[in-house]
Enzyme design. Structure first.
Site, PDB file in Angstrom:
ATOM      1  N   CYS A   1     -10.508  -7.250   5.129  1.00 43.70           N
ATOM      2  CA  CYS A   1      -9.954  -5.910   5.013  1.00 43.70           C
ATOM      3  C   CYS A   1      -9.718  -5.705   3.530  1.00 43.70           C
ATOM      4  O   CYS A   1      -8.802  -6.293   2.957  1.00 43.70           O
ATOM      5  CB  CYS A   1      -8.648  -5.747   5.787  1.00 43.70           C
ATOM      6  SG  CYS A   1      -7.903  -4.135   5.444  1.00 43.70           S
TER       7      CYS A   1
ATOM      8  N   CYS B   1      -6.127  -3.743   2.881  1.00 44.11           N
ATOM      9  CA  CYS B   1      -4.827  -4.375   3.156  1.00 44.11           C
ATOM     10  C   CYS B   1      -5.044  -5.651   3.963  1.00 44.11           C
ATOM     11  O   CYS B   1      -5.496  -6.643   3.417  1.00 44.11           O
ATOM     12  CB  CYS B   1      -3.880  -3.399   3.833  1.00 44.11           C
ATOM     13  SG  CYS B   1      -4.614  -2.393   5.142  1.00 44.11           S
ATOM     14  N   SER B   2      -4.743  -5.630   5.237  1.00 43.44           N
ATOM     15  CA  SER B   2      -4.847  -6.869   6.016  1.00 43.44           C
ATOM     16  C   SER B   2      -5.167  -6.576   7.472  1.00 43.44           C
ATOM     17  O   SER B   2      -4.701  -7.289   8.356  1.00 43.44           O
ATOM     18  CB  SER B   2      -3.540  -7.653   5.910  1.00 43.44           C
ATOM     19  OG  SER B   2      -2.463  -6.827   6.326  1.00 43.44           O
ATOM     20  N   CYS B   3      -5.943  -5.527   7.756  1.00 48.65           N
ATOM     21  CA  CYS B   3      -6.284  -5.169   9.134  1.00 48.65           C
ATOM     22  C   CYS B   3      -6.985  -6.356   9.798  1.00 48.65           C
ATOM     23  O   CYS B   3      -7.882  -6.968   9.203  1.00 48.65           O
ATOM     24  CB  CYS B   3      -7.174  -3.937   9.164  1.00 48.65           C
ATOM     25  SG  CYS B   3      -6.334  -2.486   8.494  1.00 48.65           S
TER      26      CYS B   3
END
Ligand code: FE
Length: 200
Positions: free
Chosen positions: A100, A103-105
């Site tokens: 991602c 961000c951190s999906c």
């Protein structure tokens, strides 16, 4: 890959948590239950079961590749951060890897919470710029003629890699196969070997 912001993030999360509790917006017990669920009940062992079933059940695999969200929900894995799943299949010609960049999906119902390196700036940047270099650092050495595809997870779509079934596992059932499938193999920063350890 070190995550230099981890301490800072942890501090900020604790500060926000304290404020929410102080203002009566969050019950500490409810918060603890959610954290416990994601730490113990929901994790890569779920995704490993999906992968093992795809390896042993061709009809399921076809459903998984055409509508991953529905096929994964058949196995009881659904919910927050897993509403729109796409499964990408590794083959002898193609290796898939997930990042991602924003961000951190991450697909929580099948993989649990993301590892720190997945959220780190170096991984997010370099997975796109130099995927083979990143793979090397993870110990994955692909033949030069193998195509690497990098998928950018986001708020709309979460990707899960269907790794290649390793040779020498022909006689194994789904439960035994699931024990071979690691978290990193389902992110695409690893592959599955016949003798390797289980997802945790
Ligand atoms: Fe994200």
């Amino acid at each position: 890959m070190p995550d230099t912001h981890e301490d800072d993030i942890a501090l900020r999360v604790r500060a926000i948590e304290s404020l929410l509790i102080e203002k009566g917006l969050v019950q500490p017990a409810a918060l603890a239950a959610i954290v416990e669920t994601y730490e113990t009940k929901i994790g890569p062992h779920n995704g490993a079961q999906v992968v093992a079933r795809a390896w042993t059940d061709p009809a399921f695999k076809a459903r998984l590749l055409s509508d991953a969200t529905a096929a994964i929900a058949e196995m009881g894995f659904s919910g927050v951060q897993g509403e729109d799943m796409v499964v990408v299949e590794n083959t002898p010609a193609v290796h898939n890897m997930v990042v991602c960049t924003l961000c951190s999906c991450y697909p929580w119902p099948t993989l649990g919470l993301p590892p720190n390196w997945y959220k780190s700036a170096p991984y997010r940047a370099r997975a796109v710029i130099d995927p083979r270099g990143v793979l090397n650092e993870f110990g994955v050495d692909l033949p030069p003629d193998k195509e690497v595809r990098v998928w950018d997870s986001n708020a709309e779509l979460r990707y899960l890699v269907l790794p290649e079934r390793p040779p020498g596992t022909e006689g194994m059932d789904a439960a035994a196969l699931a024990a071979l499938v690691t978290r990193d193999a389902m992110i695409g920063t690893g592959t599955v070997a016949a003798g390797q350890g289980a997802a945790q």
